[in-house]
Structure formats: C-alpha cells, structure tokens
Design an enzyme around this catalytic site. Structure first.
Site, PDB file in Angstrom:
ATOM      1  N   ARG A 246       3.281 103.669 -30.032  1.00  0.00           N
ATOM      2  CA  ARG A 246       4.309 103.349 -31.008  1.00  0.00           C
ATOM      3  C   ARG A 246       4.675 104.617 -31.777  1.00  0.00           C
ATOM      4  NH1 ARG A 246       4.938  99.336 -28.709  1.00  0.00           N
ATOM      5  NH2 ARG A 246       5.293  97.202 -29.425  1.00  0.00           N
ATOM      6  N   GLU A 275      14.378 105.228 -32.932  1.00  0.00           N
ATOM      7  CA  GLU A 275      14.647 105.004 -31.512  1.00  0.00           C
ATOM      8  C   GLU A 275      16.055 104.470 -31.277  1.00  0.00           C
ATOM      9  OE1 GLU A 275       9.992 104.118 -30.312  1.00  0.00           O
ATOM     10  OE2 GLU A 275      11.406 102.448 -30.384  1.00  0.00           O
ATOM     11  N   HIS A 294      11.593 104.459 -25.227  1.00  0.00           N
ATOM     12  CA  HIS A 294      10.754 103.256 -25.344  1.00  0.00           C
ATOM     13  C   HIS A 294      10.968 102.322 -24.146  1.00  0.00           C
ATOM     14  CE1 HIS A 294       8.577 100.744 -28.626  1.00  0.00           C
ATOM     15  NE2 HIS A 294       8.082 100.492 -27.418  1.00  0.00           N
TER      16      HIS A 294
END
Length: 344
Positions: A246, A275, A294
């Site tokens: 993360r 992100e 991601h």
C-alpha cells in the site's frame, strides 16, 4: 434471522459481474447500486437503509463522502456489515465500525496469485534491467549490450516483509528460482514463518541481509512510513526495493534520495501516496524505477475471484454464519446483538 430483509448496497464503480450474479441468485438478498457521480441524495436513500455496504478499497477512485467513517456510520443506523472490495480496507475506519458494532470483512487472498506474479515480474525486470533495456532500445542506438547487463536472481536473498496470502506465494516462486528467502511478520511465530517457506529474521536483519526487499504487509499505524530514510540506509548497497502493498508504507521522498545517491539499484512500485502519481513525480523520471498503477491484483482472474469471495461472504452472512475473513473479530458479540435487533 430473516434473510429476506437483507439489503446490500454498492457503488457503480467497476466490479466483476460474478458479484451481482451470485447475490441475485440468493432469495434472501436485495442488491442496489448507487452512482458515485450521481445525486448524493439518491445514494444516501439507499445507504441509510443498507444492512451491508460493499465499498471500494481504492482510496483514490472513491470520493471521500462514501468512505466508511463515523459520519457515514451515523447516517446508516441499520448498517451491520461493511465489505471491502479487496484485501485492503483503506476506505474503512475499522475502529469506528467496531465501536458501532459493525462487522468488517475483506477479501484477503483473492488476488494473491496475481499480486505474487506481479511482484516476481518486478524482481526479474529489475534484476535483469529489462525495463532499462527496453527504454534505451526505443530511444537510442550505439550502446553496448553490457551497458544494460543485469544479474541472475538465482542464489540471491529475497526479504519478504509480511508472509501472508501473497507473501507465501512470492516465497514459493523465489525458491523455485533458486533464491534464499527470509521473512519477518509480527503476526506469526517463527515456526509458522518457516512452514510458509522462509527463514524468520527481525526487520533490521532482513534489511541488512536482503538483495531484494519486497513488501506484503498491511497499511496501518504500525507500518506507515516504515520504509523511511533510516530503513533504506540499512539495506545493502545495490539492493532492490519492491512494494505491492500500500502507498504510505514507504516514504517516497526518502526512496528518491536512496536511488539518486546510488545506494539502491532500483525499485518496483505498484502503490503510491497518490494514485496514479503525477506525471512529474521524480520516481517516474528514473529508468531504474519500474512503476505500475496499483494493478498487481488487477487481472481478470483475480477480480473475478475477489468478487466471488465477497458475494459468498455476504451470502454466508445472510444465512446467519460468521464470515471467514472478518477483519475485526472482537466486534462479534456486539454485532450479533445488533443483528438480532435489526433483522429479527
């Protein structure tokens, strides 16, 4: 309990069709969908009556109005269960849910195979300098092949931080490539770490001994900025840093410094503070940084698997069962009292 009364609500952010298909087969469940860019009042009409809220785990894809925090909980008095759309739960205040008697479930392990494969893509791409070679091939001629010469991974040491569903799969892949695997995980006994295929070490030992450090731990108060300037300095000179965990667990500014100084040879980053990261992010300007958005767990197989697991957990919950991936097990006594009162 009366299963016919269970109301499940989710947003219209993309989800594999397996989720809706599974729940629509359950006679005791009704499913409603609100538009994240539609009228807020319509969404609140649904959420205020929801028993289960299936919420996106992607913190930068969902407006914070729809995060599960104390203000949302206060407006949803019948909410019994919050279901994260992934293994993480950055959009959920678990402590606030626990205090309110709300169960929180995630889909841990549903995308473990995909994330492990992505991790090993980073490992091979960086060790063999494939990304650098690809970029140079696209923009220049006249350089020697030895200018992008990398290293085999065989015989090198991989340090796994967090050896849960994904970490243990990464360890198995690494052993298949002839790597030594060491790991640290505060939630597991040394014997269990060994059973999962790694030699147990402390965090500081892992940093000092690893040729490649790969993060597979959750983001919480104990791990925020865990990989800071001091941690990067403890790593071997020329080591590689990889994270599919993360954003926020590693300090991006400290990583920039460690790479610019030459102390680290490269980094593979699937997660970011923001992100996607801005185009002018200094890490994206480095040829020895392999960056993705991601997407480690974003494969057709993983998304379908996660959707099925989530729907199965909600169906089990509707049947009065305890879901297997309960994030806050301490909530169960208070939760059962609320479930009996709200659902009968």
């Amino acid at each position: 309990m009366t299963a016919a009364a269970l109301r499940v609500v989710r947003s219209d952010l993309w989800i594999d069709a397996a989720f809706d298909e599974r729940l629509q087969r359950e006679p005791g469940i009704s499913l409603s969908v609100f538009r994240v860019r539609g009228p807020s009042a319509a969404a609140w009409d649904l959420l205020s009556q929801a028993h289960v809220y299936h919420v996106s785990a992607a913190k930068d894809e969902l407006a914070q109005e729809w995060f599960v925090r104390a203000d949302l909980i206060a407006r949803c008095p019948q909410l019994l269960c919050v279901s994260s759309s992934g293994a993480g739960y950055d959009t959920i205040d678990v402590a606030a849910c626990t205090a309110a008697g709300i169960a929180v479930v995630n889909q841990a392990g549903g995308n473990a195979a995909s994330v492990a494969e992505h991790t090993f893509g980073f490992i091979l791409g960086l060790s063999r300098r494939m990304l650098e070679g690809d970029r140079r091939l696209h923009r220049e001629t006249g350089y020697a092949r030895e200018d992008v010469m990398g290293h085999e991974v065989q015989g090198r040491t991989l340090g796994v931080v967090g050896i849960g569903h994904t970490g243990r799969r990464v360890a198995a892949l690494a052993r298949a490539f002839g790597m030594e695997v060491i790991a640290t995980d505060p939630l597991l006994a040394p014997q269990e770490i060994e059973r999962r295929g790694a030699r147990p070490v402390s965090f500081h030992e892992l940093l000092a001994q690893s040729d490649i450090v790969s993060l597979h731990c959750p983001r919480d108060a104990s791990t925020l900025k865990m990989m800071n300037a001091e941690a990067f300095a403890r790593m071997k000179k020329g080591a590689l840093f990889i994270t599919t965990a993360r954003g926020g667990i590693h300090d991006e500014a400290a990583l920039v410094d460690a790479l610019r100084s030459g102390h680290l040879a490269g980094a593979g980053l699937d997660v970011w503070d923001r992100e996607p990261p801005p185009l002018d992010h200094p890490l994206l300007a480095m040829d020895n940084v392999y960056g993705t958005f991601h997407t480690a767990g974003v494969t057709h197989e993983a998304r379908r698997n996660v959707a099925r697991i989530a729907a199965d957990q909600i169906a089990a919950f509707a049947a009065g069962e305890r879901p297997p991936r309960l994030v806050n097990p301490e909530v169960w006594p208070a939760f059962e009292q609320r479930r009996a009162r709200i659902l009968g």
